[in-house]
Scaffold this motif. Structure first.
Motif, PDB file in Angstrom:
ATOM      1  N   LYS A   1       1.450   5.226  10.543  1.00  0.00           N
ATOM      2  CA  LYS A   1       1.181   6.689  10.408  1.00  0.00           C
ATOM      3  C   LYS A   1       1.953   7.625   9.976  1.00  0.00           C
ATOM      4  O   LYS A   1       2.078   8.626   9.305  1.00  0.00           O
TER       5      LYS A   1
ATOM      6  N   GLN B   1       1.680   7.754   6.333  1.00  0.00           N
ATOM      7  CA  GLN B   1       0.447   8.511   5.982  1.00  0.00           C
ATOM      8  C   GLN B   1       0.809  10.003   6.146  1.00  0.00           C
ATOM      9  O   GLN B   1       0.386  10.751   5.188  1.00  0.00           O
TER      10      GLN B   1
ATOM     11  N   ASP C   1       2.587  10.767   3.000  1.00  0.00           N
ATOM     12  CA  ASP C   1       1.628  10.992   1.895  1.00  0.00           C
ATOM     13  C   ASP C   1       1.016  12.421   1.943  1.00  0.00           C
ATOM     14  O   ASP C   1       0.805  13.068   0.953  1.00  0.00           O
TER      15      ASP C   1
END
Length: 275
Positions: free
Chosen positions: A97, A100, A103
């Motif tokens: 997570k 992510q 990103d």
């Protein structure tokens, strides 16, 4: 230059000439202004779409951050219960997570940069539109003033097509008026000379000449009668003594002479007409 090239050039020049004559500068300016406003709306819609995408990524990032906190609690609870395997799995999910989230943060940053650029372009375009609108209204006012001035000049110099038609109509009216005046003058002259009496009479030239001769003959005959009467009276007075004649007898004599002369003239006129 070949035939096709020359033909294409001539056609383009003709089309351009037609467009120039048909083009209304005020309409062109209004159309350009509307086009710029449409472009501004497109930019605003692009900014709105970009902002929507950024908000979605921010919401997704928030959910991942919540999952990270959740996985931290799971790992802590698993350690407290001596479940290292569960704690490891929770930490692995947390790491995923976190990656992510990184990103998403990079994408959100890129979208924010694009949004800032679009907003700057939108502000610049909006300023240009306002400047163009001011110039457009100024140019329209100048064009309308020039058009009004040209119309007034054409009216003053009578160089426009409509005024040329009016000028030709005035010339035709003047010519027709002069013709009517000349005709009226000629008719008055004919009336004064008695030509209309001859035209309206049913007698021809021979009849009129015979009438003139008959009138002249009657006058001559009457003149000869008067001369003979006067001569006879003078001889009688010379041979005899003068006699007194009453006034009533003199009147009867004059009446008889007048009747005889009239009868003689009528007989002569009838003889001339019968001849």
């Amino acid at each position: 230059m070949g035939i096709l090239s020359r033909t294409s050039y001539v056609i383009r020049s003709k089309i351009n000439s037609v467009l120039n004559r048909a083009e209304d500068p005020t309409e062109t300016l209004d159309y350009s202004y509307e086009q710029m406003r449409d472009q501004l709306q497109e930019v605003k819609r692009g900014i709105a779409d970009l902002t929507t995408q950024k908000k979605r990524l921010e919401m997704q990032k928030k959910r991942l951050e919540e999952n990270v906190d959740k996985h931290n609690e799971q790992a802590r609870t698993a350690v407290q219960q001596d479940r290292e395997d569960l704690a490891r799995r929770a930490l692995e999910k947390k790491k995923t997570k976190m990656n992510q989230i990184e990103d998403l943060e990079r994408q959100i940053s890129e979208l924010q940069s694009q949004q800032d650029q679009l907003i700057e372009q939108k502000d610049e375009l909006q300023n240009r539109i306002e400047e163009f609108r001011t110039k457009k209204e100024t140019m329209k006012a100048r064009y309308e003033a020039a058009e009004a001035s040209s119309t007034v000049s054409e009216a003053m110099t009578a160089t426009g097509d409509e005024f040329e038609d009016v000028g030709r109509a005035i010339e035709r009216a003047e010519e027709q008026t002069e013709d009517m005046e000349a005709r009226a003058s000629a008719l008055d002259e004919l009336h004064q000379t008695g030509a209309f009496d001859d035209v309206l009479s049913d007698k021809d030239q021979i009849d009129r000449e015979l009438e003139e001769l008959s009138t002249d003959s009657g006058v001559e005959a009457e003149l000869e009668t008067l001369k003979s009467d006067v001569g006879g009276d003078s001889g009688a007075e010379a041979d005899s003594e003068p006699e007194e004649v009453e006034e009533s007898e003199l009147e009867e004599l004059e009446a008889e002479v007048d009747d005889n002369e009239i009868d003689s003239e009528l007989e002569e006129l009838q003889e001339e007409e019968n001849a």
